[in-house]
Write a protein that holds these residues in place. Structure first.
Motif, PDB file in Angstrom:
ATOM      1  N   PHE B 378       0.807  -1.208   0.000  1.00 43.81           N
ATOM      2  CA  PHE B 378       0.000   0.000   0.000  1.00 43.81           C
ATOM      3  C   PHE B 378       0.840   1.258   0.000  1.00 43.81           C
ATOM      4  O   PHE B 378       0.443   2.276  -0.502  1.00 43.81           O
ATOM      5  CB  PHE B 378      -0.942   0.026   1.204  1.00 43.81           C
ATOM      6  N   GLY B 379       1.988   1.217   0.572  1.00 43.02           N
ATOM      7  CA  GLY B 379       2.822   2.407   0.576  1.00 43.02           C
ATOM      8  C   GLY B 379       2.345   3.422   1.589  1.00 43.02           C
ATOM      9  O   GLY B 379       1.435   3.173   2.368  1.00 43.02           O
ATOM     10  N   ASP B 380       2.945   4.570   1.562  1.00 44.53           N
ATOM     11  CA  ASP B 380       2.630   5.594   2.550  1.00 44.53           C
ATOM     12  C   ASP B 380       1.280   6.241   2.285  1.00 44.53           C
ATOM     13  O   ASP B 380       0.600   6.673   3.185  1.00 44.53           O
ATOM     14  CB  ASP B 380       3.711   6.688   2.538  1.00 44.53           C
ATOM     15  N   GLU B 381       0.918   6.367   1.056  1.00 47.58           N
ATOM     16  CA  GLU B 381      -0.334   7.010   0.695  1.00 47.58           C
ATOM     17  C   GLU B 381      -1.171   6.018  -0.080  1.00 47.58           C
ATOM     18  O   GLU B 381      -1.118   5.988  -1.298  1.00 47.58           O
ATOM     19  CB  GLU B 381      -0.068   8.228  -0.197  1.00 47.58           C
ATOM     20  N   PRO B 382      -1.953   5.199   0.613  1.00 45.44           N
ATOM     21  CA  PRO B 382      -2.739   4.210  -0.140  1.00 45.44           C
ATOM     22  C   PRO B 382      -3.742   4.923  -1.030  1.00 45.44           C
ATOM     23  O   PRO B 382      -4.363   5.886  -0.607  1.00 45.44           O
ATOM     24  CB  PRO B 382      -3.432   3.415   0.960  1.00 45.44           C
ATOM     25  N   ALA B 383      -3.856   4.476  -2.229  1.00 42.71           N
ATOM     26  CA  ALA B 383      -4.784   5.125  -3.148  1.00 42.71           C
ATOM     27  C   ALA B 383      -6.157   4.517  -2.974  1.00 42.71           C
ATOM     28  O   ALA B 383      -6.280   3.338  -2.674  1.00 42.71           O
ATOM     29  CB  ALA B 383      -4.296   4.946  -4.584  1.00 42.71           C
ATOM     30  N   PRO B 384      -7.196   5.288  -3.155  1.00 39.50           N
ATOM     31  CA  PRO B 384      -8.542   4.746  -3.009  1.00 39.50           C
ATOM     32  C   PRO B 384      -8.788   3.579  -3.948  1.00 39.50           C
ATOM     33  O   PRO B 384      -8.280   3.556  -5.067  1.00 39.50           O
ATOM     34  CB  PRO B 384      -9.450   5.929  -3.383  1.00 39.50           C
ATOM     35  N   ASN B 385      -9.565   2.638  -3.455  1.00 40.51           N
ATOM     36  CA  ASN B 385      -9.977   1.501  -4.278  1.00 40.51           C
ATOM     37  C   ASN B 385      -8.828   0.660  -4.786  1.00 40.51           C
ATOM     38  O   ASN B 385      -8.864   0.142  -5.896  1.00 40.51           O
ATOM     39  CB  ASN B 385     -10.850   1.964  -5.453  1.00 40.51           C
ATOM     40  N   THR B 386      -7.794   0.563  -4.004  1.00 40.95           N
ATOM     41  CA  THR B 386      -6.767  -0.421  -4.324  1.00 40.95           C
ATOM     42  C   THR B 386      -6.935  -1.590  -3.364  1.00 40.95           C
ATOM     43  O   THR B 386      -7.395  -1.430  -2.245  1.00 40.95           O
ATOM     44  CB  THR B 386      -5.340   0.138  -4.164  1.00 40.95           C
ATOM     45  N   SER B 387      -6.573  -2.743  -3.825  1.00 45.55           N
ATOM     46  CA  SER B 387      -6.691  -3.943  -3.007  1.00 45.55           C
ATOM     47  C   SER B 387      -5.387  -4.703  -2.983  1.00 45.55           C
ATOM     48  O   SER B 387      -4.587  -4.608  -3.908  1.00 45.55           O
ATOM     49  CB  SER B 387      -7.769  -4.870  -3.588  1.00 45.55           C
ATOM     50  N   MET B 388      -5.215  -5.415  -1.917  1.00 48.49           N
ATOM     51  CA  MET B 388      -4.066  -6.284  -1.823  1.00 48.49           C
ATOM     52  C   MET B 388      -4.588  -7.675  -1.474  1.00 48.49           C
ATOM     53  O   MET B 388      -5.472  -7.813  -0.632  1.00 48.49           O
ATOM     54  CB  MET B 388      -3.136  -5.798  -0.713  1.00 48.49           C
ATOM     55  N   LEU B 389      -4.071  -8.644  -2.166  1.00 49.70           N
ATOM     56  CA  LEU B 389      -4.488 -10.018  -1.906  1.00 49.70           C
ATOM     57  C   LEU B 389      -3.340 -10.749  -1.236  1.00 49.70           C
ATOM     58  O   LEU B 389      -2.201 -10.701  -1.703  1.00 49.70           O
ATOM     59  CB  LEU B 389      -4.846 -10.702  -3.231  1.00 49.70           C
ATOM     60  N   VAL B 390      -3.625 -11.373  -0.131  1.00 52.10           N
ATOM     61  CA  VAL B 390      -2.582 -12.129   0.556  1.00 52.10           C
ATOM     62  C   VAL B 390      -3.063 -13.551   0.787  1.00 52.10           C
ATOM     63  O   VAL B 390      -4.253 -13.815   0.918  1.00 52.10           O
ATOM     64  CB  VAL B 390      -2.195 -11.488   1.916  1.00 52.10           C
ATOM     65  N   ARG B 391      -2.103 -14.449   0.831  1.00 54.52           N
ATOM     66  CA  ARG B 391      -2.393 -15.827   1.181  1.00 54.52           C
ATOM     67  C   ARG B 391      -2.005 -15.983   2.646  1.00 54.52           C
ATOM     68  O   ARG B 391      -0.887 -15.647   3.031  1.00 54.52           O
ATOM     69  CB  ARG B 391      -1.605 -16.772   0.280  1.00 54.52           C
ATOM     70  N   LEU B 392      -2.915 -16.478   3.444  1.00 55.70           N
ATOM     71  CA  LEU B 392      -2.678 -16.558   4.867  1.00 55.70           C
ATOM     72  C   LEU B 392      -2.286 -17.967   5.284  1.00 55.70           C
ATOM     73  O   LEU B 392      -2.631 -18.936   4.623  1.00 55.70           O
ATOM     74  CB  LEU B 392      -3.950 -16.151   5.625  1.00 55.70           C
ATOM     75  N   GLY B 393      -1.604 -18.042   6.396  1.00 55.01           N
ATOM     76  CA  GLY B 393      -1.415 -19.348   7.019  1.00 55.01           C
ATOM     77  C   GLY B 393      -0.020 -19.899   6.877  1.00 55.01           C
ATOM     78  O   GLY B 393       0.334 -20.829   7.578  1.00 55.01           O
ATOM     79  N   GLY B 394       0.727 -19.345   5.992  1.00 52.84           N
ATOM     80  CA  GLY B 394       2.069 -19.876   5.813  1.00 52.84           C
ATOM     81  C   GLY B 394       1.988 -21.278   5.268  1.00 52.84           C
ATOM     82  O   GLY B 394       0.935 -21.878   5.184  1.00 52.84           O
ATOM     83  N   ALA B 395       3.062 -21.774   4.876  1.00 54.11           N
ATOM     84  CA  ALA B 395       3.150 -23.176   4.430  1.00 54.11           C
ATOM     85  C   ALA B 395       4.624 -23.381   4.236  1.00 54.11           C
ATOM     86  O   ALA B 395       5.223 -22.797   3.356  1.00 54.11           O
ATOM     87  CB  ALA B 395       2.404 -23.391   3.126  1.00 54.11           C
ATOM     88  N   GLY B 396       5.183 -24.173   5.049  1.00 56.20           N
ATOM     89  CA  GLY B 396       6.623 -24.325   4.924  1.00 56.20           C
ATOM     90  C   GLY B 396       7.318 -23.051   5.335  1.00 56.20           C
ATOM     91  O   GLY B 396       7.131 -22.566   6.434  1.00 56.20           O
ATOM     92  N   ARG B 397       8.045 -22.490   4.444  1.00 62.39           N
ATOM     93  CA  ARG B 397       8.938 -21.400   4.826  1.00 62.39           C
ATOM     94  C   ARG B 397       8.471 -20.038   4.301  1.00 62.39           C
ATOM     95  O   ARG B 397       9.247 -19.109   4.194  1.00 62.39           O
ATOM     96  CB  ARG B 397      10.354 -21.672   4.294  1.00 62.39           C
ATOM     97  N   GLU B 398       7.170 -19.927   3.963  1.00 64.72           N
ATOM     98  CA  GLU B 398       6.723 -18.672   3.354  1.00 64.72           C
ATOM     99  C   GLU B 398       6.654 -17.515   4.314  1.00 64.72           C
ATOM    100  O   GLU B 398       6.516 -16.379   3.925  1.00 64.72           O
ATOM    101  CB  GLU B 398       5.312 -18.840   2.793  1.00 64.72           C
ATOM    102  N   GLY B 399       6.631 -17.821   5.581  1.00 59.55           N
ATOM    103  CA  GLY B 399       6.304 -16.753   6.508  1.00 59.55           C
ATOM    104  C   GLY B 399       4.811 -16.795   6.764  1.00 59.55           C
ATOM    105  O   GLY B 399       4.081 -17.550   6.145  1.00 59.55           O
TER     106      GLY B 399
END
Lengths: 108, 415
Positions: B378-399
């Motif tokens: 998102f950065g310091d100034e998130p722009a309206p109507n932007t989305s970020m998709l993340v995968r949750l839960g980790g798996a192995g060494r992903e974090g």
């Protein structure tokens, strides 16, 4: 219910204290204790979230000003127009409530 | 101020502003510091020593938790106390293509972080409700003793220690040592931390609790440790070969609530130190499905207005994944307005939508408020109507989470 009642009254007290002039935290605390004859005795720390809540709600606005004792800057609060209106409304509501209770007691 | 004043006062100011960031934190700190300064002066004039003056001023202020809990409710995530909830059913439709071509759709919802009693227990064991865990607006606190009971039979040791060089009043650390000698440290809650429960009572949090996200984050820092969270309701957490489930039959953990909070922790991690002041302007809305009739009626009107289905995004997802969509909403969008009317005086909102993919295949998302751009940060100034998709839960060494690159997401305009 009890907690909401106390909180609503707390707000009323704070708004009433700010009616005549802008004040900062310690001034408000001193007046709150004096004007209620110590009835509202509270831990001083809890004043600040209450003031910030009122600020967020638009009833008061705040700004910093230098301290007169050489310490860190003070944050002064004052009523907004909305706050003045709310104070009047709450006072009226309180008086109606009081009137109703008194009428009840007065009835034989 | 003298040296002694600095130590005690510092500790108070730090604790009282805990949970706040950037400018807001500086301002609240200044306000409290001014209070302390004057109070100490008053007591000194009355004849007290510097030390006693500070002690009395701090006693009059009360626990720093009184301030931090109150402020956190205003300036971080909104909570359920005292405000009506606008329940919005996210139009997140997950379409999983099954091998025979049939499609299933699952609707996701937004959730309020609220109090849940959860015990970390090994499968098959049961704990009484006396051990309770609390949600704060951005955290999920687990009972250390319940974690110990779940992990010790698996060869894991739990102990307490303190930050090296810290005085006794400093917060303690929980040390988790796994059979392969990997050690994970997690801060323990302090007696000064106050948490709110669902009824709006301030609960004094005992020292024996820790934030689950701290454990997850810190465990994920170990490159040689497989850390994962899997499952939806009562999720299972694995730390190497050791594992435990969150929740019990009596006190279950709802997957949607848990993963919404998970996304909150991810968003907080993503905002980062470089985005201090921007964090002030961000609001994070978790909305509850347990809404009353009035809010459900509003929900129906919002859906009719088709605010929530303007852009579709598709992605080839891996089977069994839990994803999260974080969308920065345009501040003057009608959805944001509805949220503002419900008492969230924020400049902007994020909507957090956990989504689970039960089958492999295509993940189709309908995004709220006309969101049309996926970003990696998102950065310091998130722009309206932007989305970020993340995968949750980790798996192995992903974090503990992984940002899905926008390259892997294709957007299709929809009416």
């Amino acid at each position: 219910m009890g907690k909401a009642l106390l909180r609503d009254n707390f707000d009323l007290i704070l708004l009433a204290i700010l009616e005549d002039a802008p004040k900062y935290g310690l001034e408000i605390i001193a007046e709150a204790k004096t004007r209620t004859d110590g009835y509202f005795d509270f831990k001083e720390g809890s004043l600040y979230p209450a003031l910030h809540r009122l600020e967020k709600a638009g009833s008061v606005e705040a700004e910093f000003a230098p301290s007169t004792t050489g310490g860190p800057r003070r944050r002064y609060y004052r009523l907004t127009d909305a706050g003045v209106k709310q104070l009047a409304e709450r006072r009226a509501a309180w008086e109606r409530f009081n009137g109703a209770v008194e009428a009840l007691w007065g009835a034989k | 101020m003298g040296g002694e004043m600095n130590g005690e006062a510092e500790r108070y100011l730090r604790r009282a502003t805990r949970g706040l960031w950037g400018r807001r934190r500086r301002e609240v700190r200044d306000e409290l510091e001014a209070h302390l300064h004057e109070r100490v002066l008053t007591h000194r004039i009355a004849g007290l020593s510097e030390h006693d003056a500070v002690e009395r001023a701090l006693a009059e202020l009360g626990s720093p938790g009184l301030v931090s809990a109150g402020m956190a409710r205003l300036y971080t995530l909104p909570t359920v106390m005292g405000s009506s909830l606008a329940a919005v059913t996210a139009c997140v439709a997950v379409v999983a293509s099954l091998p025979n071509g049939l499609a299933q759709s699952v609707r996701g919802t937004f959730y309020w972080p609220s109090v849940a009693c959860v015990n970390a227990v090994a499968e098959g064991s049961a704990l009484g409700r006396d051990e309770a865990c609390f949600w704060t607006s951005d955290s999920f606190w687990l009972n250390r003793e319940s974690l110990r009971r779940a992990l010790e039979p698996q060869g894991v040791t739990l102990s307490s220690t303190s930050v090296p060089g810290a005085s006794q009043q400093e917060d303690g650390l929980m040390r988790v040592t796994l059979p392969n000698e990997t050690t994970v440290y997690t801060p323990l809650g302090s007696p000064d931390d106050y948490l709110m429960d669902e009824d709006g009572r301030l609960m004094h949090m005992a020292e024996g609790y820790f934030s689950f996200w701290d454990l997850l984050r810190n465990a994920s820092l170990h490159r040689d440790l497989d850390v994962s969270v899997s499952g939806w309701d009562n999720p299972r957490v694995s730390l190497g070969d050791a594992s435990f489930r969150l929740g019990t039959n009596a006190t279950p953990v709802s997957g949607e609530r848990f993963y919404s909070a998970y996304l909150g922790a991810v968003l907080k991690a993503e905002s980062g130190a470089s985005a201090f002041d921007a964090v002030d302007a961000w609001g994070i809305a978790f909305l509850s499905p347990d809404a009353d009739a009035a809010t459900k009626a509003r929900l129906a009107r919002l859906r009719d207005a088709r605010l929530l289905s303007t852009t579709a995004a598709t992605l080839q997802g891996a089977a069994g994944g839990v994803y999260g969509v974080m969308t920065y909403l345009e501040p003057d969008s009608r959805l944001a307005e509805a949220l503002l009317r419900d008492g969230f005086p924020r400049d902007a909102f994020f909507l957090l939508q956990p989504v689970r993919l039960s089958e492999g295949g295509t993940l189709a998302l309908e995004l709220p408020g006309g969101s049309s751009t996926f970003v990696e940060r998102f950065g310091d100034e998130p722009a309206p109507n932007t989305s970020m998709l993340v995968r949750l839960g980790g798996a192995g060494r992903e974090g503990w989470y992984e940002v899905v690159s926008p390259e892997n997401i294709s957007l299709a305009a929809q009416n």
